[in-house]
Scaffold this motif. Sequence first.
Motif, PDB file in Angstrom:
ATOM      1  N   TRP A  71      -2.608  13.431   3.292  1.00  0.00           N
ATOM      2  CA  TRP A  71      -3.030  12.038   3.161  1.00  0.00           C
ATOM      3  C   TRP A  71      -2.127  11.363   2.138  1.00  0.00           C
ATOM      4  O   TRP A  71      -1.874  11.912   1.068  1.00  0.00           O
ATOM      5  CB  TRP A  71      -4.484  11.945   2.713  1.00  0.00           C
ATOM      6  CG  TRP A  71      -5.450  12.365   3.772  1.00  0.00           C
ATOM      7  CD1 TRP A  71      -5.949  13.619   3.989  1.00  0.00           C
ATOM      8  CD2 TRP A  71      -6.030  11.527   4.774  1.00  0.00           C
ATOM      9  NE1 TRP A  71      -6.805  13.609   5.054  1.00  0.00           N
ATOM     10  CE2 TRP A  71      -6.872  12.328   5.561  1.00  0.00           C
ATOM     11  CE3 TRP A  71      -5.928  10.160   5.078  1.00  0.00           C
ATOM     12  CZ2 TRP A  71      -7.599  11.822   6.630  1.00  0.00           C
ATOM     13  CZ3 TRP A  71      -6.652   9.657   6.138  1.00  0.00           C
ATOM     14  CH2 TRP A  71      -7.471  10.484   6.900  1.00  0.00           C
ATOM     15  N   ARG A 128      -1.265   7.231   0.490  1.00  0.00           N
ATOM     16  CA  ARG A 128      -1.862   5.907   0.349  1.00  0.00           C
ATOM     17  C   ARG A 128      -0.824   4.922  -0.174  1.00  0.00           C
ATOM     18  O   ARG A 128       0.136   5.312  -0.844  1.00  0.00           O
ATOM     19  CB  ARG A 128      -3.071   5.933  -0.589  1.00  0.00           C
ATOM     20  CG  ARG A 128      -2.756   6.227  -2.055  1.00  0.00           C
ATOM     21  CD  ARG A 128      -4.039   6.337  -2.856  1.00  0.00           C
ATOM     22  NE  ARG A 128      -3.782   6.596  -4.266  1.00  0.00           N
ATOM     23  CZ  ARG A 128      -4.739   6.843  -5.163  1.00  0.00           C
ATOM     24  NH1 ARG A 128      -6.004   6.886  -4.779  1.00  0.00           N
ATOM     25  NH2 ARG A 128      -4.425   7.067  -6.424  1.00  0.00           N
ATOM     26  N   ARG A 182       4.345   3.961  -1.158  1.00  0.00           N
ATOM     27  CA  ARG A 182       3.397   4.929  -0.626  1.00  0.00           C
ATOM     28  C   ARG A 182       3.497   6.218  -1.436  1.00  0.00           C
ATOM     29  O   ARG A 182       4.598   6.662  -1.780  1.00  0.00           O
ATOM     30  CB  ARG A 182       3.684   5.170   0.858  1.00  0.00           C
ATOM     31  CG  ARG A 182       2.649   6.002   1.548  1.00  0.00           C
ATOM     32  CD  ARG A 182       2.610   5.746   3.048  1.00  0.00           C
ATOM     33  NE  ARG A 182       3.872   5.970   3.707  1.00  0.00           N
ATOM     34  CZ  ARG A 182       4.074   5.751   4.999  1.00  0.00           C
ATOM     35  NH1 ARG A 182       3.081   5.305   5.759  1.00  0.00           N
ATOM     36  NH2 ARG A 182       5.258   5.980   5.530  1.00  0.00           N
ATOM     37  N   THR A 201      -4.287   1.348   1.485  1.00  0.00           N
ATOM     38  CA  THR A 201      -4.345   1.801   2.868  1.00  0.00           C
ATOM     39  C   THR A 201      -3.992   3.280   2.859  1.00  0.00           C
ATOM     40  O   THR A 201      -2.958   3.661   2.291  1.00  0.00           O
ATOM     41  CB  THR A 201      -3.371   1.013   3.752  1.00  0.00           C
ATOM     42  OG1 THR A 201      -3.752  -0.364   3.743  1.00  0.00           O
ATOM     43  CG2 THR A 201      -3.404   1.531   5.182  1.00  0.00           C
ATOM     44  N   TYR A 202      -4.845   4.073   3.475  1.00  0.00           N
ATOM     45  CA  TYR A 202      -4.668   5.521   3.483  1.00  0.00           C
ATOM     46  C   TYR A 202      -4.114   5.959   4.841  1.00  0.00           C
ATOM     47  O   TYR A 202      -4.630   5.557   5.889  1.00  0.00           O
ATOM     48  CB  TYR A 202      -5.999   6.215   3.202  1.00  0.00           C
ATOM     49  CG  TYR A 202      -6.380   6.155   1.736  1.00  0.00           C
ATOM     50  CD1 TYR A 202      -6.773   4.954   1.158  1.00  0.00           C
ATOM     51  CD2 TYR A 202      -6.321   7.282   0.932  1.00  0.00           C
ATOM     52  CE1 TYR A 202      -7.097   4.882  -0.189  1.00  0.00           C
ATOM     53  CE2 TYR A 202      -6.643   7.231  -0.415  1.00  0.00           C
ATOM     54  CZ  TYR A 202      -7.027   6.023  -0.967  1.00  0.00           C
ATOM     55  OH  TYR A 202      -7.348   5.959  -2.312  1.00  0.00           O
ATOM     56  N   GLY A 226      -3.103   4.119   9.609  1.00  0.00           N
ATOM     57  CA  GLY A 226      -3.706   3.777   8.330  1.00  0.00           C
ATOM     58  C   GLY A 226      -5.125   3.262   8.453  1.00  0.00           C
ATOM     59  O   GLY A 226      -5.510   2.679   9.460  1.00  0.00           O
TER      60      GLY A 226
END
Length: 125
Positions: free
Chosen positions: A36, A38, A45, A93-94, A118
């Motif tokens: 993951w 983000r 990111r 936003t992941y 995302g």
Amino acid sequence: QAQLVESGGGSVQDGGSLRLVCVGSGYNYRSNYMAWFRQAPGKEREGVAVIFRKSGISAYADSVKGRFTISQDNDKNTSYLQMDNLKPEDTATYYCAAGSTVWGTWYSEDSYTYWGQGTRVTVSS
């Protein structure tokens, strides 16, 4: 066509919890790890957590250690990110990602072949 689909994002209060889910499909080979990442507004990111498929070994960014837990269901090609004690700085936003060969570090984007679209997480104070 290979794809990763995230779900579970939303809005919570400071100290709240969310569980993100990432489902992979269409692979012509199994990835060796899922992670993951983000991205907060105006920032680059960053890697949050990774889990290796065969060993189950996981690693975390220092900023989320003790609060986030990554897990997997290999039969379903699914990764989960349990996020507890969320803070406003977790707002981002992941993205889910999957790869087979680590280039340098697990949090290097070059180590990932597949990316999801995302899911948005907002934590309010």
